[in-house]
Scaffold this active site. Structure first.
Site, PDB file in Angstrom:
ATOM      1  NE  ARG A 168      -2.610   3.145   2.803  1.00  0.00           N
ATOM      2  CZ  ARG A 168      -2.747   2.097   2.942  1.00  0.00           C
ATOM      3  NH1 ARG A 168      -3.624   2.174   4.627  1.00  0.00           N
ATOM      4  NH2 ARG A 168      -3.471   1.532   2.339  1.00  0.00           N
ATOM      5  CB  SER A 242      -0.539   3.812  -3.219  1.00  0.00           C
ATOM      6  OG  SER A 242      -0.578   2.336  -3.617  1.00  0.00           O
ATOM      7  CD  GLU A 338      -1.277   6.387  -0.682  1.00  0.00           C
ATOM      8  OE1 GLU A 338       0.144   5.584   0.626  1.00  0.00           O
ATOM      9  OE2 GLU A 338      -1.733   5.894  -0.396  1.00  0.00           O
TER      10      GLU A 338
END
Length: 342
Positions: A168, A242, A338
């Site tokens: 990520r 998420s 995130e």
């Protein structure tokens, strides 16, 4: 060549972030071609303003009004390029919808990206976050991209190594590449394709349909069905997918946690570290389905924070901090968000 720059003042950003947060930008410019981008950032007044680049707004949390210039990347276009003996090459402009692009590649008989179906956002955002799901990541099929460098006023081509992909993460989230603006992305899709159903939940869902040898379309449709069952549609309830990364800890730290919490969900990584399931940690702390003000945790997936209606960025941020505090207090694990906070 004269380039028309239609700068809009005091622009509402509610429709440009999937959380549905109400915020406004001091200036807004919709970018539909590379010439507009180059001209806008050659303007000394615009170039000096704080800058926020938005695609689909699926990985951003607006914590207030943006006192600067929002560049909305709306470039369109996709094409099959000349590939190699082993790979098909396909290119898409940064503003293309990611899910629509993935479905197009599958429909063209160019498999590879199907595990990444139904991830919200645009093609240009995919390398920034190195988006991933169900055993696949952007970097696995990435070939190169074109980016605009405002500091030089030039377009640059970057390969996989230059993008510094990690979990990520990429150079575009780091100091060295934060100012680069992605214009298009080229993917290398394998000609010798085999279905990727290594991810247990996906394998079980495919097997439940009685499909012994799934096609790319079978995999895509199954991923779509699983995601729709578990995750809220941003069109119905504001969210950014998420919200937290799955934390990675040392093998020793994982062993210590397992001794106290035998049901701990963990996955051994190639380097010997262990990736923990952030959703499981959040659920065990009692946050699944709970709310804090107008922001809450989705009932079906603890990893997803949602806008219950009228939430501000500060509301979501406060919820995230409360969750982080509880998980850290119970497990000694730090959860990292995130989305980018603006």
């Amino acid at each position: 060549m004269q380039v028309n720059l239609s700068i809009v003042p005091d622009f509402p950003l509610t429709s440009l972030n999937t959380f549905g947060i109400e915020a406004r930008a001091k200036r807004y410019l919709r970018i539909e071609n590379a010439e507009q981008l180059q001209a806008a950032l050659a303007d000394p007044v615009l170039a000096a303003m704080p800058r926020l680049v938005l695609g689909g707004g699926s990985n951003v949390l607006l914590t207030g009004d943006f006192n600067g210039l929002v560049l909305h990347m709306a470039l369109q276009g996709r094409a099959v390029l000349t590939g190699t003996d082993t790979h098909h090459h396909v290119r898409a402009a940064a503003g293309e919808n990611w899910h629509a692009f993935v479905q197009w590649t599958v429909d063209q008989g160019l498999p590879g990206l199907e595990n990444l179906s139904l991830i919200p956002g645009t093609v240009g955002a995919a390398p920034i976050q190195n988006i991933g799901a169900y055993g696949a990541e952007t970097k696995d099929y990435f070939h190169s991209l074109t980016a605009f460098d405002p500091s030089s006023g030039q377009f640059v081509t970057m390969d996989r190594e230059a993008c510094r992909f990690a979990y990520r993460d990429s150079i575009f989230k780091q100091e060295a590449g934060r100012n680069l603006i992605i214009v298009d992305v080229t993917f290398a899709l394998p000609k010798a394709w085999t279905p990727n159903v290594r991810y247990a939940e996906l394998a079980q869902a495919v097997a439940a349909q009685g499909i012994a040898t799934p096609s790319a379309r079978d995999v895509a449709d199954t991923v779509i069905a699983v995601r729709r069952r578990k995750l809220p549609d941003p069109a119905d309830i504001g969210n950014a997918g998420s919200f937290f990364k799955n934390p990675v800890v040392s093998a020793d730290a994982c062993e210590r946690l397992l001794a106290q919490y035998p049901a701990l969900v963990h996955h051994r990584q190639a380097d010997g570290t262990e990736k923990l399931a952030a959703g499981w940690l959040i659920d065990q702390c009692g946050w699944k389905g709970r709310s804090l003000g107008k922001a809450g945790v989705y009932e079906k997936q603890a990893l997803v924070l949602v806008n219950r209606g009228g939430a501000t960025g500060a509301d979501v941020q406060a919820l995230a901090q409360a969750i982080q505090s509880d998980v850290n207090a119970k497990y000694g694990v730090v959860l990292e968000p995130e989305p980018v906070f603006v």
